[in-house]
Design a protein around this motif. Structure first.
Motif, PDB file in Angstrom:
ATOM      1  N   GLN A   1       0.757  -1.311   0.136  1.00 39.75           N
ATOM      2  CA  GLN A   1       0.074  -0.289  -0.145  1.00 39.75           C
ATOM      3  C   GLN A   1       0.930   1.023   0.038  1.00 39.75           C
ATOM      4  O   GLN A   1       1.141   2.155  -0.453  1.00 39.75           O
ATOM      5  N   ARG A   2       2.237   1.653   1.135  1.00 39.87           N
ATOM      6  CA  ARG A   2       2.919   2.805   0.917  1.00 39.87           C
ATOM      7  C   ARG A   2       3.252   2.631  -0.470  1.00 39.87           C
ATOM      8  O   ARG A   2       3.570   3.484  -1.302  1.00 39.87           O
TER       9      ARG A   2
ATOM     10  N   TYR B   1       2.162   2.393  -3.356  1.00 39.87           N
ATOM     11  CA  TYR B   1       0.702   2.792  -4.516  1.00 39.87           C
ATOM     12  C   TYR B   1       0.890   4.459  -3.403  1.00 39.87           C
ATOM     13  O   TYR B   1       1.232   4.786  -5.177  1.00 39.87           O
ATOM     14  N   GLU B   2       1.433   4.333  -2.619  1.00 42.54           N
ATOM     15  CA  GLU B   2       1.157   5.579  -1.951  1.00 42.54           C
ATOM     16  C   GLU B   2       1.997   6.635  -3.093  1.00 42.54           C
ATOM     17  O   GLU B   2       2.622   7.591  -3.106  1.00 42.54           O
TER      18      GLU B   2
ATOM     19  N   GLU C   1       1.748   7.291  -6.136  1.00 41.90           N
ATOM     20  CA  GLU C   1       0.635   8.386  -5.974  1.00 41.90           C
ATOM     21  C   GLU C   1       2.101  10.044  -5.525  1.00 41.90           C
ATOM     22  O   GLU C   1       1.512  11.456  -6.630  1.00 41.90           O
ATOM     23  N   ASP C   2       2.563   9.317  -5.275  1.00 46.70           N
ATOM     24  CA  ASP C   2       3.083  11.005  -4.569  1.00 46.70           C
ATOM     25  C   ASP C   2       3.958  11.398  -5.791  1.00 46.70           C
ATOM     26  O   ASP C   2       4.549  12.618  -5.705  1.00 46.70           O
TER      27      ASP C   2
END
Length: 141
Positions: free
Chosen positions: A86-87, A89-90, A93-94
């Motif tokens: 999940q991180r 993915y984040e 996105e960042d």
């Protein structure tokens, strides 16, 4: 480099001597080598975990494969692996990317995250992880 002097003759900027430049250069190379060794270790462990997971569960792909590799490499449960994915993915996105993570992204995230956790006071890495990882990991995986 000797900085500008005030009227009283005091130097207002630090003196840049050949010795201090050499020390800075040496420290930069040492840090780069440490980063490369760290990245190499995480990459090697990740590729070994990938081979193990593929041998045991060849049907896995995508996020399921990445979670299994993370869990295998870190010897942690599925919840910790899901959190790392999940991180990842984040993190993408960042950086303005809307694509799903690839194995390369997962390994890069683990390298940076673990390095920053281990290196007190560091705010980033100077080594080009994209170029480094491209030597070992298929970018389409």
């Amino acid at each position: 480099m000797i900085g500008p002097r005030q009227e009283d003759g005091a130097i207002t900027a630090p003196i840049d001597s050949p010795t201090s430049r050499f020390r800075a250069l040496f420290a930069g190379r040492r840090r780069r080598n440490e980063e490369l060794r760290f990245a190499d270790r995480v990459c090697t462990e990740s590729l070994a975990a990938l081979a193990d997971v593929r041998a045991a569960r060849p049907q896995l792909s995508g996020d399921e494969l990445y979670e299994a590799v993370i869990a295998r490499r870190l010897q942690r449960g599925d919840g910790a692996a899901r959190l790392i994915l999940q991180r990842t993915y984040e993190s993408l996105e960042d950086w303005g990317s809307d694509r799903t993570p690839r194995f390369l992204d997962v390994v890069r995230y683990m390298i940076v995250n673990e390095y920053l956790d281990a290196a007190t006071g560091e705010r980033g890495m100077g080594v080009d992880l994209g170029a480094f990882l491209a030597q070992y990991i298929d970018p389409q995986l």
